[in-house]
Scaffold this motif. Structure first.
Motif, PDB file in Angstrom:
ATOM      1  N   GLN A  25       0.846  -1.191   0.000  1.00  0.00           N
ATOM      2  CA  GLN A  25       0.000   0.000   0.000  1.00  0.00           C
ATOM      3  C   GLN A  25       0.886   1.246   0.000  1.00  0.00           C
ATOM      4  OE1 GLN A  25      -2.579  -0.269   3.359  1.00  0.00           O
ATOM      5  NE2 GLN A  25      -4.246  -1.089   2.121  1.00  0.00           N
ATOM      6  N   ASN A  26       0.483   2.246  -0.754  1.00  0.00           N
ATOM      7  CA  ASN A  26       1.204   3.511  -0.802  1.00  0.00           C
ATOM      8  C   ASN A  26       0.686   4.379   0.337  1.00  0.00           C
ATOM      9  OD1 ASN A  26       2.641   5.748  -1.437  1.00  0.00           O
ATOM     10  ND2 ASN A  26       1.652   6.122  -3.408  1.00  0.00           N
ATOM     11  N   LYS A  27       1.548   4.666   1.308  1.00  0.00           N
ATOM     12  CA  LYS A  27       1.131   5.465   2.453  1.00  0.00           C
ATOM     13  C   LYS A  27       1.161   6.955   2.154  1.00  0.00           C
ATOM     14  CE  LYS A  27       2.631   2.161   5.912  1.00  0.00           C
ATOM     15  NZ  LYS A  27       3.481   1.949   7.080  1.00  0.00           N
ATOM     16  N   GLY A  28       1.851   7.371   1.112  1.00  0.00           N
ATOM     17  CA  GLY A  28       1.950   8.791   0.780  1.00  0.00           C
ATOM     18  C   GLY A  28       3.073   9.460   1.570  1.00  0.00           C
ATOM     19  N   GLY A  29       3.180  10.746   1.447  1.00  0.00           N
ATOM     20  CA  GLY A  29       4.217  11.474   2.155  1.00  0.00           C
ATOM     21  C   GLY A  29       5.538  11.439   1.403  1.00  0.00           C
ATOM     22  N   ARG A  30       6.558  12.041   2.001  1.00  0.00           N
ATOM     23  CA  ARG A  30       7.843  12.068   1.323  1.00  0.00           C
ATOM     24  C   ARG A  30       8.651  10.811   1.633  1.00  0.00           C
ATOM     25  NH1 ARG A  30      11.320  16.612   4.632  1.00  0.00           N
ATOM     26  NH2 ARG A  30       9.405  17.438   5.445  1.00  0.00           N
ATOM     27  N   LYS A  31       9.661  10.595   0.801  1.00  0.00           N
ATOM     28  CA  LYS A  31      10.499   9.416   0.958  1.00  0.00           C
ATOM     29  C   LYS A  31      11.343   9.564   2.221  1.00  0.00           C
ATOM     30  CE  LYS A  31      10.826   8.536  -3.957  1.00  0.00           C
ATOM     31  NZ  LYS A  31      11.706   8.468  -5.119  1.00  0.00           N
ATOM     32  N   ALA A  32      11.602   8.444   2.869  1.00  0.00           N
ATOM     33  CA  ALA A  32      12.407   8.455   4.089  1.00  0.00           C
ATOM     34  C   ALA A  32      13.860   8.758   3.748  1.00  0.00           C
ATOM     35  CB  ALA A  32      12.303   7.110   4.793  1.00  0.00           C
ATOM     36  N   LYS A  33      14.535   9.526   4.613  1.00  0.00           N
ATOM     37  CA  LYS A  33      15.942   9.851   4.417  1.00  0.00           C
ATOM     38  C   LYS A  33      16.792   8.622   4.701  1.00  0.00           C
ATOM     39  CE  LYS A  33      15.699  14.687   5.758  1.00  0.00           C
ATOM     40  NZ  LYS A  33      16.199  15.693   6.709  1.00  0.00           N
ATOM     41  N   THR A  34      17.919   8.530   4.017  1.00  0.00           N
ATOM     42  CA  THR A  34      18.814   7.395   4.252  1.00  0.00           C
ATOM     43  C   THR A  34      19.557   7.551   5.574  1.00  0.00           C
ATOM     44  OG1 THR A  34      20.548   8.488   2.994  1.00  0.00           O
ATOM     45  CG2 THR A  34      19.149   6.930   1.799  1.00  0.00           C
ATOM     46  N   ASP A  35      19.856   8.797   5.952  1.00  0.00           N
ATOM     47  CA  ASP A  35      20.567   9.059   7.209  1.00  0.00           C
ATOM     48  C   ASP A  35      19.840  10.187   7.951  1.00  0.00           C
ATOM     49  OD1 ASP A  35      22.460   8.989   9.219  1.00  0.00           O
ATOM     50  OD2 ASP A  35      23.883  10.253   8.139  1.00  0.00           O
ATOM     51  N   PRO A  36      18.746   9.865   8.615  1.00  0.00           N
ATOM     52  CA  PRO A  36      17.981  10.932   9.268  1.00  0.00           C
ATOM     53  C   PRO A  36      18.697  11.491  10.499  1.00  0.00           C
ATOM     54  CG  PRO A  36      17.053   8.809   9.822  1.00  0.00           C
ATOM     55  CD  PRO A  36      18.151   8.556   8.817  1.00  0.00           C
ATOM     56  N   SER A  37      18.436  12.760  10.801  1.00  0.00           N
ATOM     57  CA  SER A  37      18.999  13.403  11.991  1.00  0.00           C
ATOM     58  C   SER A  37      18.074  13.085  13.163  1.00  0.00           C
ATOM     59  CB  SER A  37      19.085  14.918  11.783  1.00  0.00           C
ATOM     60  OG  SER A  37      19.889  15.214  10.675  1.00  0.00           O
ATOM     61  N   ILE A  38      18.488  12.128  13.999  1.00  0.00           N
ATOM     62  CA  ILE A  38      17.625  11.698  15.092  1.00  0.00           C
ATOM     63  C   ILE A  38      18.155  12.099  16.462  1.00  0.00           C
ATOM     64  CG2 ILE A  38      16.598   9.778  13.834  1.00  0.00           C
ATOM     65  CD1 ILE A  38      18.589   7.926  15.270  1.00  0.00           C
ATOM     66  N   HIS A  39      19.410  12.535  16.533  1.00  0.00           N
ATOM     67  CA  HIS A  39      19.998  12.899  17.818  1.00  0.00           C
ATOM     68  C   HIS A  39      19.747  14.374  18.090  1.00  0.00           C
ATOM     69  CE1 HIS A  39      21.916   9.007  17.921  1.00  0.00           C
ATOM     70  NE2 HIS A  39      22.283   9.215  16.658  1.00  0.00           N
ATOM     71  N   ARG A  40      19.307  14.663  19.284  1.00  0.00           N
ATOM     72  CA  ARG A  40      18.938  16.038  19.628  1.00  0.00           C
ATOM     73  C   ARG A  40      19.759  16.486  20.834  1.00  0.00           C
ATOM     74  NH1 ARG A  40      13.144  18.647  19.946  1.00  0.00           N
ATOM     75  NH2 ARG A  40      13.637  20.424  21.230  1.00  0.00           N
TER      76      ARG A  40
END
Length: 145
Positions: free
Chosen positions: A9-24
């Motif tokens: 199923q196509n959920k829509g939205g933008r493609k996921a990043k290969t290296d997302p910034s998850i550290h804050r």
């Protein structure tokens, strides 16, 4: 029906990043430090603060442009004065041609003598302007090493 279940199923939205910034990371600043950070951020011209702070932390190249209003104003006035000076030169040539065309040689020479005195004063004024411009450049425009 099995064919429909096998397809994703196509959920829509933008493609996921290969290296997302998850550290804050969170830090606090005083009013003075915040004002300094904001002024550096505005001077950099970067689109967002996070990228600006990352570039500072990891010593990436950061560009900052300062515009000195006084220098810009001086340059604009000098440019307009130069154009006026050129127009005076054009007018001078036209006057000399008209004098020789409309007056006798003796009368034209008398008028040119008066014009020559004014021209000498204008040349002295031009020398002073050049001197002031060179002083301004030496004090304000050239980087001192």
């Amino acid at each position: 029906m099995n064919e429909n279940n096998n397809r994703k199923q196509n959920k829509g939205g933008r493609k996921a990043k290969t290296d997302p910034s998850i550290h804050r990371h969170v830090f606090r600043l005083t009013d003075e430090e915040n004002a300094k950070l904001l002024s550096l951020f505005e001077a950099s011209g970067m689109p967002n603060k996070a990228k600006f702070i990352i570039s500072l932390l990891f010593s990436k190249e950061m560009k900052s442009v300062k515009i000195d209003k006084g220098t810009v104003d001086f340059y604009m006035r000098l440019t307009s004065f130069h154009s006026q000076f050129r127009s005076v030169g054009v007018n001078y040539n036209q006057i000399v041609k008209l004098l020789y065309k409309n007056f006798s040689e003796k009368k034209a020479a008398a008028f040119l003598y008066k014009l020559e005195k004014q021209t000498a004063e204008m040349a002295m004024l031009c020398q002073k302007i050049i001197q002031i411009t060179e002083e301004f450049e030496a004090k304000h425009l050239k980087k001192q090493s």
